[in-house]
Scaffold this motif. Sequence first.
Motif, PDB file in Angstrom:
ATOM      1  N   MET A   1    -103.540  54.501 -32.410  1.00 40.22           N
ATOM      2  CA  MET A   1    -103.207  55.027 -30.979  1.00 40.22           C
ATOM      3  C   MET A   1    -103.834  56.136 -30.768  1.00 40.22           C
ATOM      4  O   MET A   1    -104.035  56.927 -31.635  1.00 40.22           O
ATOM      5  CB  MET A   1    -101.899  54.983 -30.365  1.00 40.22           C
ATOM      6  N   ASP A   2    -104.208  56.389 -29.263  1.00 43.33           N
ATOM      7  CA  ASP A   2    -104.631  57.837 -28.997  1.00 43.33           C
ATOM      8  C   ASP A   2    -103.542  58.864 -28.582  1.00 43.33           C
ATOM      9  O   ASP A   2    -102.369  58.610 -28.506  1.00 43.33           O
ATOM     10  CB  ASP A   2    -105.946  57.882 -27.977  1.00 43.33           C
ATOM     11  N   LEU A   3    -103.960  60.186 -28.434  1.00 47.93           N
ATOM     12  CA  LEU A   3    -102.851  61.235 -28.424  1.00 47.93           C
ATOM     13  C   LEU A   3    -101.986  60.714 -27.075  1.00 47.93           C
ATOM     14  O   LEU A   3    -100.675  60.812 -27.125  1.00 47.93           O
ATOM     15  CB  LEU A   3    -103.520  62.402 -28.006  1.00 47.93           C
ATOM     16  N   ALA A   4    -102.706  60.103 -25.994  1.00 46.06           N
ATOM     17  CA  ALA A   4    -101.873  59.896 -24.845  1.00 46.06           C
ATOM     18  C   ALA A   4    -100.954  58.989 -24.952  1.00 46.06           C
ATOM     19  O   ALA A   4     -99.713  58.812 -24.646  1.00 46.06           O
ATOM     20  CB  ALA A   4    -102.910  59.389 -23.613  1.00 46.06           C
ATOM     21  N   GLN A   5    -101.333  57.857 -25.802  1.00 47.83           N
ATOM     22  CA  GLN A   5    -100.241  56.697 -26.196  1.00 47.83           C
ATOM     23  C   GLN A   5     -99.154  57.291 -27.365  1.00 47.83           C
ATOM     24  O   GLN A   5     -98.169  56.852 -27.077  1.00 47.83           O
ATOM     25  CB  GLN A   5    -101.329  55.489 -26.894  1.00 47.83           C
ATOM     26  N   ALA A   6     -99.656  58.232 -28.164  1.00 45.49           N
ATOM     27  CA  ALA A   6     -98.710  58.718 -29.015  1.00 45.49           C
ATOM     28  C   ALA A   6     -97.332  59.497 -28.243  1.00 45.49           C
ATOM     29  O   ALA A   6     -96.504  59.628 -28.614  1.00 45.49           O
ATOM     30  CB  ALA A   6     -99.368  59.535 -29.983  1.00 45.49           C
ATOM     31  N   GLU A   7     -98.106  60.336 -27.298  1.00 44.06           N
ATOM     32  CA  GLU A   7     -97.144  61.257 -26.453  1.00 44.06           C
ATOM     33  C   GLU A   7     -96.077  60.353 -25.612  1.00 44.06           C
ATOM     34  O   GLU A   7     -95.020  60.510 -25.387  1.00 44.06           O
ATOM     35  CB  GLU A   7     -97.907  62.037 -25.230  1.00 44.06           C
ATOM     36  N   ALA A   8     -96.906  59.034 -25.183  1.00 45.06           N
ATOM     37  CA  ALA A   8     -96.108  58.175 -24.327  1.00 45.06           C
ATOM     38  C   ALA A   8     -94.750  57.331 -25.419  1.00 45.06           C
ATOM     39  O   ALA A   8     -93.919  57.094 -24.564  1.00 45.06           O
ATOM     40  CB  ALA A   8     -97.082  57.246 -23.738  1.00 45.06           C
TER      41      ALA A   8
ATOM     42  N   VAL B   1    -108.259  54.812 -17.775  1.00 49.06           N
ATOM     43  CA  VAL B   1    -108.855  55.720 -16.793  1.00 49.06           C
ATOM     44  C   VAL B   1    -109.778  56.801 -16.998  1.00 49.06           C
ATOM     45  O   VAL B   1    -110.823  57.178 -16.513  1.00 49.06           O
ATOM     46  CB  VAL B   1    -107.581  56.034 -15.840  1.00 49.06           C
ATOM     47  N   ILE B   2    -109.036  57.581 -18.050  1.00 49.46           N
ATOM     48  CA  ILE B   2    -109.762  58.836 -18.443  1.00 49.46           C
ATOM     49  C   ILE B   2    -111.068  58.412 -19.270  1.00 49.46           C
ATOM     50  O   ILE B   2    -111.940  59.268 -18.994  1.00 49.46           O
ATOM     51  CB  ILE B   2    -108.778  59.547 -19.638  1.00 49.46           C
ATOM     52  N   GLY B   3    -111.075  57.437 -19.979  1.00 46.99           N
ATOM     53  CA  GLY B   3    -112.434  57.048 -20.569  1.00 46.99           C
ATOM     54  C   GLY B   3    -113.281  56.730 -19.726  1.00 46.99           C
ATOM     55  O   GLY B   3    -114.334  57.244 -20.035  1.00 46.99           O
TER      56      GLY B   3
ATOM     57  N   ARG C   1     -98.962  68.352 -19.833  1.00 48.08           N
ATOM     58  CA  ARG C   1    -100.204  68.608 -20.371  1.00 48.08           C
ATOM     59  C   ARG C   1    -101.221  68.044 -19.849  1.00 48.08           C
ATOM     60  O   ARG C   1    -102.386  68.437 -19.685  1.00 48.08           O
ATOM     61  CB  ARG C   1     -99.904  68.416 -21.964  1.00 48.08           C
ATOM     62  N   HIS C   2    -101.117  66.623 -19.527  1.00 50.09           N
ATOM     63  CA  HIS C   2    -102.077  66.010 -18.975  1.00 50.09           C
ATOM     64  C   HIS C   2    -102.681  66.302 -17.693  1.00 50.09           C
ATOM     65  O   HIS C   2    -103.706  66.392 -17.287  1.00 50.09           O
ATOM     66  CB  HIS C   2    -101.920  64.474 -18.941  1.00 50.09           C
ATOM     67  N   VAL C   3    -101.276  66.630 -16.827  1.00 43.33           N
ATOM     68  CA  VAL C   3    -101.937  67.239 -15.510  1.00 43.33           C
ATOM     69  C   VAL C   3    -102.550  68.454 -15.597  1.00 43.33           C
ATOM     70  O   VAL C   3    -103.641  68.682 -14.778  1.00 43.33           O
ATOM     71  CB  VAL C   3    -100.616  67.513 -14.794  1.00 43.33           C
ATOM     72  N   ALA C   4    -102.441  69.638 -16.257  1.00 43.61           N
ATOM     73  CA  ALA C   4    -103.079  70.792 -16.787  1.00 43.61           C
ATOM     74  C   ALA C   4    -104.395  70.228 -17.117  1.00 43.61           C
ATOM     75  O   ALA C   4    -105.329  71.003 -16.432  1.00 43.61           O
ATOM     76  CB  ALA C   4    -102.220  71.494 -17.504  1.00 43.61           C
ATOM     77  N   ALA C   5    -104.629  69.406 -17.841  1.00 41.11           N
ATOM     78  CA  ALA C   5    -106.102  69.157 -18.323  1.00 41.11           C
ATOM     79  C   ALA C   5    -106.826  68.534 -17.422  1.00 41.11           C
ATOM     80  O   ALA C   5    -108.024  68.839 -16.962  1.00 41.11           O
ATOM     81  CB  ALA C   5    -106.045  68.054 -19.782  1.00 41.11           C
ATOM     82  N   LEU C   6    -106.290  67.629 -16.437  1.00 45.01           N
ATOM     83  CA  LEU C   6    -106.794  67.123 -15.370  1.00 45.01           C
ATOM     84  C   LEU C   6    -107.347  67.970 -14.324  1.00 45.01           C
ATOM     85  O   LEU C   6    -108.363  68.062 -13.807  1.00 45.01           O
ATOM     86  CB  LEU C   6    -105.893  65.933 -14.672  1.00 45.01           C
ATOM     87  N   GLN C   7    -106.341  69.032 -14.114  1.00 45.60           N
ATOM     88  CA  GLN C   7    -106.720  69.937 -13.087  1.00 45.60           C
ATOM     89  C   GLN C   7    -107.844  70.794 -13.531  1.00 45.60           C
ATOM     90  O   GLN C   7    -108.765  71.156 -12.877  1.00 45.60           O
ATOM     91  CB  GLN C   7    -105.423  71.119 -12.912  1.00 45.60           C
ATOM     92  N   ARG C   8    -108.095  71.180 -14.940  1.00 46.53           N
ATOM     93  CA  ARG C   8    -108.948  71.903 -15.436  1.00 46.53           C
ATOM     94  C   ARG C   8    -110.238  71.348 -15.444  1.00 46.53           C
ATOM     95  O   ARG C   8    -111.278  71.908 -14.963  1.00 46.53           O
ATOM     96  CB  ARG C   8    -108.682  72.355 -16.916  1.00 46.53           C
TER      97      ARG C   8
ATOM     98  N   GLU D   1    -114.385  68.353 -21.986  1.00 47.60           N
ATOM     99  CA  GLU D   1    -113.572  68.990 -23.580  1.00 47.60           C
ATOM    100  C   GLU D   1    -112.042  68.573 -23.005  1.00 47.60           C
ATOM    101  O   GLU D   1    -111.176  68.101 -23.663  1.00 47.60           O
ATOM    102  CB  GLU D   1    -113.923  70.381 -23.812  1.00 47.60           C
ATOM    103  N   ALA D   2    -111.999  69.118 -21.665  1.00 46.61           N
ATOM    104  CA  ALA D   2    -110.711  69.028 -21.011  1.00 46.61           C
ATOM    105  C   ALA D   2    -109.992  67.556 -21.074  1.00 46.61           C
ATOM    106  O   ALA D   2    -108.908  67.376 -21.484  1.00 46.61           O
ATOM    107  CB  ALA D   2    -110.492  69.533 -19.782  1.00 46.61           C
ATOM    108  N   LEU D   3    -110.892  66.675 -20.903  1.00 44.67           N
ATOM    109  CA  LEU D   3    -110.525  65.045 -20.540  1.00 44.67           C
ATOM    110  C   LEU D   3    -110.200  64.769 -22.003  1.00 44.67           C
ATOM    111  O   LEU D   3    -109.363  63.910 -22.444  1.00 44.67           O
ATOM    112  CB  LEU D   3    -111.628  64.314 -20.292  1.00 44.67           C
ATOM    113  N   SER D   4    -111.128  65.078 -23.273  1.00 45.67           N
ATOM    114  CA  SER D   4    -110.897  64.517 -24.533  1.00 45.67           C
ATOM    115  C   SER D   4    -109.663  65.233 -25.234  1.00 45.67           C
ATOM    116  O   SER D   4    -109.108  64.584 -25.975  1.00 45.67           O
ATOM    117  CB  SER D   4    -112.093  64.947 -25.211  1.00 45.67           C
ATOM    118  N   GLU D   5    -109.080  66.269 -24.432  1.00 45.55           N
ATOM    119  CA  GLU D   5    -107.955  66.750 -24.994  1.00 45.55           C
ATOM    120  C   GLU D   5    -106.694  65.761 -24.759  1.00 45.55           C
ATOM    121  O   GLU D   5    -105.766  65.994 -25.561  1.00 45.55           O
ATOM    122  CB  GLU D   5    -107.518  67.966 -24.194  1.00 45.55           C
ATOM    123  N   ILE D   6    -106.871  64.873 -23.773  1.00 46.44           N
ATOM    124  CA  ILE D   6    -105.899  64.162 -23.350  1.00 46.44           C
ATOM    125  C   ILE D   6    -105.818  62.945 -24.383  1.00 46.44           C
ATOM    126  O   ILE D   6    -104.793  62.759 -24.610  1.00 46.44           O
ATOM    127  CB  ILE D   6    -105.945  63.469 -21.750  1.00 46.44           C
ATOM    128  N   THR D   7    -107.135  62.224 -24.772  1.00 44.23           N
ATOM    129  CA  THR D   7    -106.815  61.278 -25.576  1.00 44.23           C
ATOM    130  C   THR D   7    -107.018  61.633 -26.828  1.00 44.23           C
ATOM    131  O   THR D   7    -106.915  60.794 -27.754  1.00 44.23           O
ATOM    132  CB  THR D   7    -108.311  60.363 -25.242  1.00 44.23           C
TER     133      THR D   7
END
Length: 445
Positions: free
Chosen positions: A118-125, A152-154, A382-389, A418-424
Amino acid sequence: MSQTVFALASPIGGAIAIMRISGPDSRALLERIFTGSIEHRRVSYGRIIDEAGETVDTCTAVFYKAPGSYTGEDSAEVFIHGSYAVALRLAEIVEKTGLASPAQPGEFTKRAYLNGKMDLAQAEAVMDIIASSAERSRRAAANQMEGRLSAVIGAMYKRLSSVSALIAAAMDDETGETEADEGTVCGELDSISSELLSLADGGMRARVLREGARIAIIGSPNVGKSSLLNALIMRERAIVTPIPGTTRDTVEEAASIEGVPVIFIDTAGIRETADEVEKIGVERSLREMESAELVLWLVEGSRKMEAEDEEIRRGLDVQKTLVVITKNDLEQVVFPDEEGKLCGVPAMTVSSLTGEGLNELRTGIARRLVPAEEEALVTNSRHVAALQRAGGAVETASSLYGEGLTDAAFFELRTAMEALSEITGREDPAEDVVNEIFSRFCIGK
Ligand code: GDP
């Protein structure tokens, strides 16, 4: 090669307790402590035996051969009887084999991530699901785990990568004949940045799904704040009294309203007063109002609005307020206007005594707090902050490109990727842009 780890995966005290084992020595470990047969994904029945061959418990166990397991490694689950003594003894026996050590918190899911399960977003979920306090937040986390956010991020990431490649090609092209015309690039960038920022926005509102929304209940003394709180949460936590100003401090209550986790704050009656104790309460009420996501302003339906109510109205942030007209069972003198508003604020009428209007109020609260299901894709701060950046960087990139500052725009896009790839936690922006660039080259070049 990673170590084999084990942990109790369930609370002890139920009928059954589960021990989870993961790592290269899982099979060897199971052979040592379990008498049943060991086959991939087959439940088998047997006994747990200790070093001396004594039976500790009868149980069932499942072995999962890598990569067909949660962690992607060889793994096992042992289902023993849910007694403290048995669970502790099993842990002792497992550790004594020297084949496995106790797992860190979150270690199984971390391994699943490291092994590409799974990716990071899935692990956090997964972590959010375990921690989610109400049904709506559970559903949002479940969506995320299924990879909707990642998808969506992808897609956004891919679009950014394409624009970056276009810009990069233009930077290298000395003839000036490039496909990177300004209108197209800026148009695409503006559309990406507004999508990213609106995702982040939805996420900010949806954060209440995870953390719970703070709802301040305010109103002059005796309007029925404590009674409403009790009626909404159906408990007797707040003390109901007929003496004005007795709610000296704030009372906080966690509850679930239509599946939305909330924290109700019953504030002391807001009013000018000489009473020192009450004054502190009033100051606190105003502060609570500021930090709340939603304010329920209570107005008594059975008496005319007074100077006091008017004063509260002036201190209100109308945008996040819902008026509740109370004591509907008594003769009413205060009514919402034809638009359903009072003082320009949407109003609802209830009786805490008879329960009338409470269900509508619950629905009204939930609607105000939670965006539509579709928007609730991002629930993690964390995802909200990354999306804003990312959104901010793309916005900057667009205006830089518009001014002809191509290199600087390219740099901003890299920051966004880079910010987006921090999410996944997956893509490598540097490599991806290079690949994208080369994929545009003709064969043989
Ligand atoms: P607070 O000071 O705003 O917290 O108000 P309380 O909840 O302590 O209520 C003040 C008084 O109003 C109490 O005597 C309650 O029994 C009464 N009260 C509260 N809600 C209702 C209602 O819906 N109907 C009627 N008839 N009385 C109510």
